[in-house]
Design an enzyme around this catalytic site. Structure first.
Site, PDB file in Angstrom:
ATOM      1  N   ALA A  15       0.832  -1.203   0.000  1.00  0.00           N
ATOM      2  CA  ALA A  15       0.000   0.000   0.000  1.00  0.00           C
ATOM      3  C   ALA A  15       0.871   1.259   0.000  1.00  0.00           C
ATOM      4  CB  ALA A  15      -0.933  -0.011   1.210  1.00  0.00           C
ATOM      5  N   ALA A  41       4.292  -7.494   5.742  1.00  0.00           N
ATOM      6  CA  ALA A  41       3.449  -8.664   5.453  1.00  0.00           C
ATOM      7  C   ALA A  41       3.421  -8.909   3.949  1.00  0.00           C
ATOM      8  CB  ALA A  41       2.033  -8.428   5.977  1.00  0.00           C
ATOM      9  N   TRP A  44       5.635 -11.419   2.677  1.00  0.00           N
ATOM     10  CA  TRP A  44       5.346 -12.792   3.099  1.00  0.00           C
ATOM     11  C   TRP A  44       4.165 -13.420   2.352  1.00  0.00           C
ATOM     12  CZ3 TRP A  44       5.995 -13.932   9.036  1.00  0.00           C
ATOM     13  CH2 TRP A  44       7.266 -13.508   9.438  1.00  0.00           C
ATOM     14  N   GLN A  46       1.889 -15.308  -0.044  1.00  0.00           N
ATOM     15  CA  GLN A  46       2.246 -16.448  -0.894  1.00  0.00           C
ATOM     16  C   GLN A  46       1.274 -16.595  -2.050  1.00  0.00           C
ATOM     17  OE1 GLN A  46       2.108 -19.770   1.780  1.00  0.00           O
ATOM     18  NE2 GLN A  46       4.043 -19.268   2.756  1.00  0.00           N
ATOM     19  N   GLY A  48      -1.427 -14.711  -3.747  1.00  0.00           N
ATOM     20  CA  GLY A  48      -1.394 -13.804  -4.874  1.00  0.00           C
ATOM     21  C   GLY A  48      -2.420 -12.694  -4.817  1.00  0.00           C
ATOM     22  N   GLU A 113      -8.346 -20.246  -4.986  1.00  0.00           N
ATOM     23  CA  GLU A 113      -8.224 -20.323  -3.526  1.00  0.00           C
ATOM     24  C   GLU A 113      -9.599 -20.458  -2.898  1.00  0.00           C
ATOM     25  OE1 GLU A 113      -5.893 -17.070  -2.096  1.00  0.00           O
ATOM     26  OE2 GLU A 113      -4.071 -17.883  -2.964  1.00  0.00           O
ATOM     27  N   HIS A 234      -5.831 -17.528  10.018  1.00  0.00           N
ATOM     28  CA  HIS A 234      -5.493 -18.418   8.902  1.00  0.00           C
ATOM     29  C   HIS A 234      -5.553 -19.837   9.431  1.00  0.00           C
ATOM     30  CE1 HIS A 234      -3.543 -20.344   5.542  1.00  0.00           C
ATOM     31  NE2 HIS A 234      -3.707 -19.236   4.859  1.00  0.00           N
ATOM     32  N   ARG A 280     -12.187 -19.467   4.776  1.00  0.00           N
ATOM     33  CA  ARG A 280     -11.148 -19.781   5.764  1.00  0.00           C
ATOM     34  C   ARG A 280     -11.620 -19.676   7.219  1.00  0.00           C
ATOM     35  NH1 ARG A 280      -6.715 -15.214   4.372  1.00  0.00           N
ATOM     36  NH2 ARG A 280      -6.269 -16.775   2.798  1.00  0.00           N
ATOM     37  N   HIS A 341      -4.255 -13.829  11.402  1.00  0.00           N
ATOM     38  CA  HIS A 341      -3.694 -13.619  10.072  1.00  0.00           C
ATOM     39  C   HIS A 341      -3.982 -12.245   9.486  1.00  0.00           C
ATOM     40  CE1 HIS A 341      -2.161 -14.787   6.211  1.00  0.00           C
ATOM     41  NE2 HIS A 341      -3.323 -14.689   5.619  1.00  0.00           N
ATOM     42  N   GLU A 365      -3.894  -2.767   4.845  1.00  0.00           N
ATOM     43  CA  GLU A 365      -4.525  -3.509   5.946  1.00  0.00           C
ATOM     44  C   GLU A 365      -4.908  -2.599   7.110  1.00  0.00           C
ATOM     45  OE1 GLU A 365      -2.638  -7.283   6.608  1.00  0.00           O
ATOM     46  OE2 GLU A 365      -3.735  -7.615   8.470  1.00  0.00           O
ATOM     47  N   ARG A 376     -12.624 -11.512   5.052  1.00  0.00           N
ATOM     48  CA  ARG A 376     -11.916 -11.211   3.800  1.00  0.00           C
ATOM     49  C   ARG A 376     -11.841 -12.436   2.900  1.00  0.00           C
ATOM     50  NH1 ARG A 376      -5.749 -11.462   2.455  1.00  0.00           N
ATOM     51  NH2 ARG A 376      -5.955 -13.150   3.954  1.00  0.00           N
ATOM     52  N   SER A 381      -6.664  -8.753  -0.382  1.00  0.00           N
ATOM     53  CA  SER A 381      -6.055  -7.658   0.389  1.00  0.00           C
ATOM     54  C   SER A 381      -4.909  -6.987  -0.347  1.00  0.00           C
ATOM     55  CB  SER A 381      -5.591  -8.147   1.753  1.00  0.00           C
ATOM     56  OG  SER A 381      -4.977  -9.389   1.653  1.00  0.00           O
ATOM     57  N   LEU A 382      -4.073  -7.769  -1.038  1.00  0.00           N
ATOM     58  CA  LEU A 382      -3.036  -7.120  -1.855  1.00  0.00           C
ATOM     59  C   LEU A 382      -3.744  -6.245  -2.884  1.00  0.00           C
ATOM     60  CD1 LEU A 382      -0.572 -10.113  -2.420  1.00  0.00           C
ATOM     61  CD2 LEU A 382      -0.205  -8.138  -0.942  1.00  0.00           C
TER      62      LEU A 382
HETATM   63  C1  LIG Z   1       2.008 -14.969   5.560  1.00  0.00           C
HETATM   64  C2  LIG Z   1       1.029 -14.105   4.862  1.00  0.00           C
HETATM   65  C3  LIG Z   1       0.527 -14.474   3.626  1.00  0.00           C
HETATM   66  C4  LIG Z   1      -0.401 -13.665   2.959  1.00  0.00           C
HETATM   67  N1  LIG Z   1      -0.832 -14.001   1.713  1.00  0.00           N
HETATM   68  C5  LIG Z   1      -1.656 -13.154   1.033  1.00  0.00           C
HETATM   69  C6  LIG Z   1      -2.020 -13.412  -0.320  1.00  0.00           C
HETATM   70  O1  LIG Z   1      -1.617 -14.388  -0.900  1.00  0.00           O
HETATM   71  N2  LIG Z   1      -2.848 -12.525  -0.939  1.00  0.00           N
HETATM   72  C7  LIG Z   1      -3.329 -11.409  -0.331  1.00  0.00           C
HETATM   73  O2  LIG Z   1      -4.064 -10.632  -0.928  1.00  0.00           O
HETATM   74  N3  LIG Z   1      -2.964 -11.130   0.955  1.00  0.00           N
HETATM   75  C8  LIG Z   1      -2.140 -11.968   1.629  1.00  0.00           C
HETATM   76  N4  LIG Z   1      -1.775 -11.670   2.911  1.00  0.00           N
HETATM   77  C9  LIG Z   1      -2.198 -10.394   3.490  1.00  0.00           C
HETATM   78  C10 LIG Z   1      -1.374  -9.295   2.834  1.00  0.00           C
HETATM   79  O3  LIG Z   1      -0.039  -9.715   2.711  1.00  0.00           O
HETATM   80  C11 LIG Z   1      -1.413  -8.030   3.653  1.00  0.00           C
HETATM   81  O4  LIG Z   1      -2.722  -7.710   3.998  1.00  0.00           O
HETATM   82  C12 LIG Z   1      -0.835  -6.869   2.850  1.00  0.00           C
HETATM   83  O5  LIG Z   1       0.450  -7.204   2.391  1.00  0.00           O
HETATM   84  C13 LIG Z   1      -0.790  -5.630   3.690  1.00  0.00           C
HETATM   85  O6  LIG Z   1      -0.094  -4.663   2.979  1.00  0.00           O
HETATM   86  P1  LIG Z   1       0.171  -3.267   3.668  1.00  0.00           P
HETATM   87  O7  LIG Z   1       0.954  -2.464   2.698  1.00  0.00           O
HETATM   88  O8  LIG Z   1      -1.093  -2.733   4.178  1.00  0.00           O
HETATM   89  O9  LIG Z   1       1.041  -3.643   4.961  1.00  0.00           O
HETATM   90  P2  LIG Z   1       2.436  -4.388   5.108  1.00  0.00           P
HETATM   91  O10 LIG Z   1       2.831  -5.069   3.871  1.00  0.00           O
HETATM   92  O11 LIG Z   1       2.394  -5.178   6.345  1.00  0.00           O
HETATM   93  O12 LIG Z   1       3.426  -3.190   5.343  1.00  0.00           O
HETATM   94  C14 LIG Z   1       3.345  -2.411   6.527  1.00  0.00           C
HETATM   95  C15 LIG Z   1       4.578  -1.559   6.598  1.00  0.00           C
HETATM   96  O13 LIG Z   1       4.430  -0.606   7.631  1.00  0.00           O
HETATM   97  C16 LIG Z   1       5.615  -0.594   8.430  1.00  0.00           C
HETATM   98  N5  LIG Z   1       5.235  -0.083   9.746  1.00  0.00           N
HETATM   99  C17 LIG Z   1       4.385  -0.625  10.648  1.00  0.00           C
HETATM  100  N6  LIG Z   1       4.266   0.189  11.710  1.00  0.00           N
HETATM  101  C18 LIG Z   1       5.051   1.266  11.465  1.00  0.00           C
HETATM  102  C19 LIG Z   1       5.358   2.451  12.186  1.00  0.00           C
HETATM  103  N7  LIG Z   1       4.841   2.726  13.402  1.00  0.00           N
HETATM  104  N8  LIG Z   1       6.226   3.331  11.630  1.00  0.00           N
HETATM  105  C20 LIG Z   1       6.801   3.088  10.419  1.00  0.00           C
HETATM  106  N9  LIG Z   1       6.551   1.984   9.708  1.00  0.00           N
HETATM  107  C21 LIG Z   1       5.672   1.097  10.216  1.00  0.00           C
HETATM  108  C22 LIG Z   1       6.092  -2.023   8.398  1.00  0.00           C
HETATM  109  O14 LIG Z   1       7.421  -2.125   8.801  1.00  0.00           O
HETATM  110  C23 LIG Z   1       5.842  -2.337   6.923  1.00  0.00           C
HETATM  111  O15 LIG Z   1       6.870  -1.798   6.135  1.00  0.00           O
HETATM  112  C24 LIG Z   1      -0.846 -12.473   3.577  1.00  0.00           C
HETATM  113  C25 LIG Z   1      -0.354 -12.119   4.827  1.00  0.00           C
HETATM  114  C26 LIG Z   1       0.578 -12.910   5.465  1.00  0.00           C
HETATM  115  C27 LIG Z   1       1.106 -12.493   6.799  1.00  0.00           C
END
Ligand SMILES: Cc1cc2nc3c(=O)[nH]c(=O)nc-3n(C[C@H](O)[C@H](O)[C@H](O)COP(=O)(O)OP(=O)(O)OC[C@H]3O[C@@H](n4cnc5c(N)ncnc54)[C@H](O)[C@@H]3O)c2cc1C
Length: 540
Positions: A15, A41, A44, A46, A48, A113, A234, A280, A341, A365, A376, A381-382
């Site tokens: 995001a 996250a 991590w 897997q 898509g 999925e 999860h 799920r 999860h 997220e 969800r 979410s991606l």
């Molecule tokens: C193991 C796993 C598998 C998954 N598989 C899928 C999938 O296949 N498909 C799907 O759609 N979703 C999947 N998800 C969910 C999805 O990965 C997440 O919902 C999504 O990546 C969230 O993106 P984001 O950019 O919101 O947050 P994130 O990718 O978690 O990034 C958050 C960022 O904020 C930073 N941060 C946090 N707090 C602070 C702070 N106070 N100050 C500065 N930086 C901060 C962190 O360090 C990180 O860089 C999965 C999640 C996990 C854990």
């Protein structure tokens, strides 16, 4: 130190980075991230990204699947726009440099999925997130308009009263871990993209950074937060004490893997018509139920009936990771347990990522857009992060010139009550442990009124202790995260207690039915939880 920028982005997952790339067309961007830039996250993920790209698929099928999972709380308008903008979002990601798996015709290979009625999950083997994060980071690093500050943690949002009107957000206080000081970063727009909060629970699939910082910061600053009771567990995380939070993708079940009891008996057909492909939450509760019923510490996920070559090439990362712990998934079933999860709730956002606090935008997220409702759909979410990042940047592109016309305000430097380094770090560790265990035991997959009441009492005490400790000692990342986790725990508990029904991810034995009178979002504003109403220095 004090600096200013057009766009301050807190968080470097899909995001935050997608927003930064889009916004860099309109102005200067500073991205702060609390550890290394790739620690998210997103890295991590897997499975898509869900998008309608197959010949048999349609927007209405994707939207219907999303709504079925969401159990009556999805916002139709958000579902429709995310689904319709998904194919373009995937093409944009590919254009940025993400390389996705293709089939023998050279078309995108679409996975299926749980909860999806069609194959529509774009993936890069089983390391989709790592590939997306790599591509986005490379593009961000090549952009002259984006500055990335690693090991910089957002502490609190800075708000100002706008000429007697409502508060507006004008930036954030940010802890520079290397220098050990809290800097002031003023911004015309502040974007929270800090990811989820899985670390509020003892067992989670999430990385250590997922401590709900954005939700806690926004709530403290007065933004509205919604649907915090809907925490997705999860169903299948690798059961191996030494393997930290390793998730077994739902794509395994999509490709035919079966859940079994340790004695080999398959059980999902007893719990849902879709069997192993049930949504799920149903699968996670079924596993929880079967584990409690049989007294087993885990169940098994079995894909051994598939050709070994297929398993190795479709799930190379899962195969290698399990192998490193002595489990060859081509010939033996994998021990699994459910774990926290995904946070469906978060900071309320409109169709462009705007929170209820002027000047504050929220993505990924951390946000509650209305896409997921009470649950969800996998791989949405991606997608949500991508779509909403572009929508926010496009909207802000039209506003930023006007915002530049107003000078950024003078604000006080960061102050804590007393900046004394603590010689009792153990207090932080103990409270972390107690809080996460309490949430797991009392506010987990299956809830009751009594458990929620007990959890509320305990968390209120812990929160008070943390607050007192917080204002007396120098801030550290651990302490800040603990403070945020406590706030998130309170929000989850109070939201769960107010929903006196079962719906989607929220299941309570005392109110097992889904009731029409509760078919709306649970909204919490500052002031509803009185003991959270803190003023800087008040408890010193
Ligand atoms: C193991 C796993 C598998 C998954 N598989 C899928 C999938 O296949 N498909 C799907 O759609 N979703 C999947 N998800 C969910 C999805 O990965 C997440 O919902 C999504 O990546 C969230 O993106 P984001 O950019 O919101 O947050 P994130 O990718 O978690 O990034 C958050 C960022 O904020 C930073 N941060 C946090 N707090 C602070 C702070 N106070 N100050 C500065 N930086 C901060 C962190 O360090 C990180 O860089 C999965 C999640 C996990 C854990």
């Amino acid at each position: 130190m004090r600096e200013s920028t057009d766009f301050l982005v807190i968080g470097s997952g899909i995001a935050g980075l997608s927003f930064a790339l889009h916004a860099a067309r309109h102005g200067e961007v500073v991205v702060v991230t609390k550890r290394a830039a790739g620690d998210s996250a997103t890295s991590w993920a897997q499975g898509g990204v869900a998008a309608v790209l197959g010949p048999e698929d349609s927007f209405s099928k994707h939207a219907d699947d999303t709504r079925v999972a969401g159990a009556g709380l999805c916002h139709d308008i958000v579902v429709d726009l995310c689904v319709r903008e998904a194919p373009e979002a995937v093409r944009w990601l590919a254009g940025v440099g993400a390389s996705f798996s293709t089939n023998s015709n050279g078309d995108l290979d679409l996975g299926r999925e749980g909860g999806h009625s069609e194959r529509r999950v774009v993936h890069a083997g089983d390391i989709t997130g790592r590939e997306i994060q790599r591509a986005l980071l490379e593009a961000v690093r090549a952009s002259p308009n984006i500055r990335m500050l690693e090991w910089h943690m957002g502490v609190d949002l800075i708000t100002m009263s706008s000429f007697g009107g409502p508060d507006i957000c004008v930036g954030a206080y940010v802890l520079d871990e290397e220098r050990g000081v809290v800097d002031t970063i003023l911004a015309r727009t502040t974007v929270l993209a800090t990811g989820g909060a899985g670390k509020v629970y003892l067992y989670t699939s999430n990385p250590d950074v997922a401590t709900g910082d954005g939700v806690a910061m926004a709530f403290r600053a007065g933004a509205e937060v919604a649907n915090m009771e809907f925490f997705q567990f999860h169903p299948t995380v690798f059961y191996e004490p030494k393997a930290k939070s390793f998730l077994l993708s739902e794509a395994l079940r999509g490709e035919g893997a079966t859940l079994r009891l340790p004695d080999g008996q398959a059980f999902m057909a007893r719990h849902h018509a879709l069997g192993d492909l049930a949504p799920r939450d149903v699968v996670a509760r079924a596993i929880d139920f079967e584990m409690k019923r049989s007294g087993s510490e885990f169940v098994l996920l079995d894909i051994t009936h598939k050709a070994a070559d297929f398993v190795r090439s479709r799930f190379p990362n899962i195969h290698a990771e399990c192998k490193s712990y002595g489990v060859d998934i081509t010939s033996e079933p994998i021990p699994v347990v459910p774990a926290a999860h995904y946070l469906c709730g978060g900071v309320t956002s409109d169709l462009h990522g705007r929170s209820t606090l002027p000047g504050l935008w929220v993505l990924g997220e951390t946000a509650c857009t209305g896409l997921h409702g009470a649950n969800r759909l996998a791989s949405n979410s991606l997608l949500e992060g991508l779509v909403m990042a572009r929508r926010a940047a496009d909207k802000l592109g039209g506003l930023i010139e006007g915002l530049r016309g107003t000078p950024l305000p003078e604000v006080p430097e960061w102050q804590t009550g007393s900046a004394v380094p603590s010689d009792e770090a153990v207090v932080v560790t103990h409270n972390w442990d107690e809080l996460r265990r309490l949430m797991w035991n009392s506010v987990g997959l299956v809830r009751t009124d009594a458990r929620l009441r007990r959890a509320a009492r305990r968390v209120a005490l812990l929160e008070q202790e943390i607050r007192e400790y917080y204002w007396k000692h120098l801030v550290t990342r651990d302490l800040l995260e603990l403070r945020n986790i406590a706030t998130v725990a309170e929000l989850v508990i109070s939201s769960a207690a107010s929903r006196r029904e079962s719906r989607g991810l929220h299941y309570t034995i005392d109110h097992p039915d889904t009731l029409a009178e509760f078919a709306s979002d649970t909204v919490v504003k500052r002031g509803v939880l009185p003991h959270l109403r803190e003023r800087r220095g008040a408890a010193a």
